[in-house]
Design a protein around this motif. Structure first.
Motif, mmCIF file in Angstrom:
data_model
loop_
_atom_site.group_PDB
_atom_site.id
_atom_site.type_symbol
_atom_site.label_atom_id
_atom_site.label_comp_id
_atom_site.label_asym_id
_atom_site.label_seq_id
_atom_site.Cartn_x
_atom_site.Cartn_y
_atom_site.Cartn_z
ATOM 1 N N UNK A 118 3.671 26.875 -9.021
ATOM 2 C CA UNK A 118 3.962 25.636 -9.747
ATOM 3 C C UNK A 118 5.038 24.805 -9.030
ATOM 4 N N UNK A 119 4.840 24.619 -7.738
ATOM 5 C CA UNK A 119 5.793 23.825 -6.971
ATOM 6 C C UNK A 119 5.105 22.609 -6.361
ATOM 7 N N UNK A 120 5.886 21.529 -6.232
ATOM 8 C CA UNK A 120 5.425 20.262 -5.674
ATOM 9 C C UNK A 120 6.059 20.040 -4.308
ATOM 10 N N UNK A 121 5.293 19.457 -3.409
ATOM 11 C CA UNK A 121 5.825 19.056 -2.097
ATOM 12 C C UNK A 121 5.053 17.817 -1.651
ATOM 13 N N UNK A 122 5.475 16.657 -2.172
ATOM 14 C CA UNK A 122 4.767 15.400 -1.939
ATOM 15 C C UNK A 122 5.662 14.410 -1.208
ATOM 16 N N UNK A 123 5.024 13.612 -0.365
ATOM 17 C CA UNK A 123 5.712 12.539 0.365
ATOM 18 C C UNK A 123 5.061 11.214 -0.006
ATOM 19 N N UNK A 124 5.884 10.190 -0.330
ATOM 20 C CA UNK A 124 5.395 8.882 -0.766
ATOM 21 C C UNK A 124 5.830 7.839 0.266
ATOM 22 N N UNK A 125 4.839 7.232 0.921
ATOM 23 C CA UNK A 125 5.118 6.300 2.023
ATOM 24 C C UNK A 125 4.636 4.906 1.654
ATOM 25 N N UNK A 126 5.553 3.955 1.407
ATOM 26 C CA UNK A 126 5.160 2.582 1.056
ATOM 27 C C UNK A 126 5.046 1.695 2.299
ATOM 28 N N UNK B 90 0.867 -1.173 0.000
ATOM 29 C CA UNK B 90 0.000 0.000 0.000
ATOM 30 C C UNK B 90 0.905 1.225 0.000
ATOM 31 N N UNK B 91 0.684 2.124 -0.972
ATOM 32 C CA UNK B 91 1.509 3.322 -1.085
ATOM 33 C C UNK B 91 0.610 4.528 -0.843
ATOM 34 N N UNK B 92 0.970 5.312 0.165
ATOM 35 C CA UNK B 92 0.212 6.517 0.493
ATOM 36 C C UNK B 92 1.010 7.746 0.067
ATOM 37 N N UNK B 93 0.326 8.654 -0.617
ATOM 38 C CA UNK B 93 0.954 9.903 -1.059
ATOM 39 C C UNK B 93 0.269 11.048 -0.330
#
Length: 689
Positions: free
Chosen positions: A603-611, A591-594
């Motif tokens: 136009x900026x990204x600030x994402x965290x990806x938790x598997x 399960x991958x939570x973003x």
């Protein structure tokens, strides 16, 4: 002889003597003596200078073509040299019209029937200058003396006027217009020998059916219009057809203004009363938007275009003149275009109505509508915009279109136009079809309802509203995607071909601004998306061109293809900042939570990806990933810090599963059993409880 007979003889003799004396006086009278009176009277009546500066004379000759005794009645043949008509006081130029010589003959017996009949007028080297100032004042509108005090109830004059023919050797016409930025010189010459209508138009049937007369004059034009170079040439009919109510007046023209070309061939019915127009009309140029200066019709920027159709005009209509461009064919960029349009010059503003269709539409050709530089010949579209003073506003480091919607011109007309695109080309693999939209422009506001695509076996329905009467513009978009088949979306991914998965989604966004970028930067709304039974791999990321996705998938799953049970996203957008309520991938292994934000303003990204692995740890990466940077240059990597504790992703999921119930609404009841997102979202709801 009796006394009575002598008296009668004297009376007759005296009368004949008077006639002879009058005839001698008229024949020998120096008409130049009355020039000052004529000049003064005409100048007063026209409210502008008039002068006959050369010789004025009258010669009396018999018209031997008249029948019987009428052929013995002498007709006056008038000539005047060096004639000048000036301009009204508010026009800086002195001369409006100059004639080297004018000759005319008058039918005297017609005066008995209260008709001024002039069979012909011959003009030698006529020279005219038409002028319009920046204040809108012109010299072709005549304000006659006493016209302001005219009695509206006064019956029309019993006198009539008839002119059969105008002849001239060479005419020069200059047109200067400060409003339209025009400076044009036109030369008109007799053709010498009349040219048949069908010889010029190439349409024998049209000539025989309509009875159009021959071409008599040819003309050429050169100069500038709207600060663009203008050249043109053509032919027109003579005076006989100009005044005829039954014989069509022939027209032919080929005009180039900048990169725009207009070709005309046809006829005008009852020209003096503007009865109607029937012509073949061809347009071509770098962008349809450039036609506004020539036609007054508001059209969008497009790639280079060409159309060919028939223009039917009716001028004496109750609601205003009506122009119908019928059954035209052509292309815009690489897309074909067909249809019929009607333009009515009514009140409070003109209106454009009709239906358009394209059998093969390239999506790239629609790019200029939203400020995207795309489509065949798009560089010419950009050059045309630059010439109109619409500079390219796209910053080099931004992705979202910054081109401005020119809302200040949206209220010049209304529109009600339907468009259908049968086959749509977007790329080599994306299957789009059956585009349909109904555009309504009213009071400066645009409504696209519906805007509908067929895509990958499903459909995308949208309603777009843009309130151009507000500053800045306010816009709203409502989008609904249903039943987009994954195997049709990704036909080059072999593992997808056995998938029964699909994508469903809803989005509502509201924002203000005069460009796509500005609207998104201030937008508020929601976005919900579901995908079931799919596949993800590094190869897929390469196919769709996502380099960052390639990196992330490689870090999570290596080079293997991983089956996705369900992908669900629920985003909230506030003042241009999109934040994740829920963004999760449920795969066969993990399960991958973003989580995080996407900022449309900068136009900026600030994402965290938790598997989080399921059961035996298949996902070797236990630290979260990040995706940062800009839309143009995104950056991804492994977050520094302690390893992610086992079960932390599941705990995080439990904290954000509240939107699961809302996402379940995207699943059609008929798909409940086969759609794995149903099980995943139901499980998430249960876990929350």
């Amino acid at each position: 002889m009796s006394r009575t007979g002598k008296i009668i003889s004297w009376i007759v003799g005296i009368f004949l003597l008077l006639v002879v004396v009058v005839a001698i006086v008229i024949a020998t009278f120096d008409w130049n003596r009355i020039k000052p009176t004529i000049n003064q009277k005409v100048s007063t009546e026209l409210n502008r200078p008039f002068a006959i500066r050369g010789d004025l004379g009258v010669a009396w000759t018999r018209n031997r073509e008249e029948p019987g005794w009428r052929s013995w009645i002498p007709w006056p043949h008038v000539h005047a040299d060096d004639i000048l008509l000036g301009n009204p006081p508010d026009i800086p130029e002195v001369t409006m019209v100059h004639l080297q010589r004018a000759e005319a003959t008058l039918a005297p017996l017609a005066l008995l029937g209260k008709e001024v009949y002039i069979p012909w007028i011959k003009l030698t080297q006529p020279d005219a200058r038409l002028i319009q100032t920046a204040e809108g004042k012109n010299n072709w509108t005549f304000n006659l003396a006493g016209s302001d005090n005219a009695d509206a109830d006064q019956p029309p004059s019993a006198w009539s006027f008839r002119l059969d023919n105008i002849m001239f050797d060479r005419s020069q016409i200059a047109y200067q217009d400060a409003i339209n930025k025009a400076d044009v010189q036109v030369t008109v010459n007799p053709l010498g020998k009349p040219v048949p209508f069908s010889q010029v138009t190439g349409n024998q049937e049209e000539a025989s059916q309509k009875g159009a007369s021959d071409f008599v004059f040819g003309w050429k034009a050169s100069g500038t219009y709207n600060d663009e170079k203008l050249t043109g040439e053509g032919k027109i009919g003579g005076m006989l057809s100009l005044r005829s109510q039954t014989t069509p007046f022939p027209l032919q023209a080929d005009v180039r203004n900048g990169t725009t070309r207009v070709q005309v061939a046809g006829s005008l019915q009852d020209p003096l009363n503007l009865g109607g127009l029937n012509i073949r009309l061809r347009f071509s140029g770098d962008t349809l938007a450039n036609l506004y200066g020539l036609t007054g019709i508001l059209l969008p920027d497009t790639p280079p275009y060409e159309t060919d159709g028939r223009l039917i005009a009716r001028f004496q209509q109750k609601g205003g003149p009506v122009f119908r461009y019928e059954k035209f064919n052509g292309h815009i960029g690489d897309s074909d275009i067909h249809g019929s349009l009607t333009y009515t010059q009514g009140k409070p503003r003109p209106k454009l109505e009709g239906s358009l269709a394209s059998r093969q539409l390239r999506m790239a050709d629609l790019g200029p509508l939203i400020g995207v530089n795309s489509g065949k010949g798009s560089e010419k579209t950009e050059q045309a915009k630059a010439k109109r003073g619409e500079a390219d506003n796209q910053p080099a480091d931004r992705v979202l279109p910054h081109d401005k919607f020119e809302t200040k011109s949206w209220d010049v007309m209304d529109a009600d136009v339907k468009f259908r695109g049968e086959r749509i080309e977007h790329s080599n693999s994306l299957p789009l079809s059956d585009l349909y939209t109904h555009l309504v422009l009213k009071n400066g506001n645009i409504l696209l309802d519906p805007l509908r695509f067929g895509i990958a076996g499903g459909n995308l329905n949208a309603t777009i509203r843009m309130e151009g009467d507000r500053t800045p513009m306010r816009a709203r978009a409502d989008l609904h995607a249903r039943n987009l088949k994954l195997k049709q979306l990704f036909p080059d991914v072999e593992a997808m071909q056995s998938s029964m998965g699909q994508i469903n989604g809803d989005a509502t966004l509201r924002g203000t601004g005069n460009s796509v970028a500005d609207i998104l930067a201030t937008s508020n709304g929601d976005l919900k998306l579901l995908m079931n039974d799919g596949v993800i791999s590094r190869n897929l990321m390469e196919i769709v061109g996502l380099n960052v996705g390639n990196y992330v998938v490689g870090k999570l799953f290596g080079d293997d293809e991983v089956r996705i049970n369900c992908a669900a996203a629920d985003l909230n957008v506030t003042n241009g900042l999109a934040a994740t309520r829920l963004f999760v991938f449920d795969t066969q292994n993990a399960v991958v939570n973003i989580s995080g934000t996407t900022n449309f303003a900068n136009e900026r990204l600030d994402l965290s990806i938790d598997p989080e692995s399921k059961g035996i740890r298949i996902v070797t990466l236990r630290s979260p990933l990040y995706v940062r940077g800009t839309f143009k240059n995104p950056d991804a990597g492994v977050k520094a810090g302690p390893l992610l504790a086992r079960g932390a992703a599941a705990v995080a999921l439990g904290a954000v599963v509240a939107p699961a119930a809302a996402l379940l609404a995207l699943i059609s009841p008929s798909d409940n059993e086969g759609n794995q997102c149903t099980n995943v979202l139901q499980q998430m709801k249960s876990d929350k409880k």
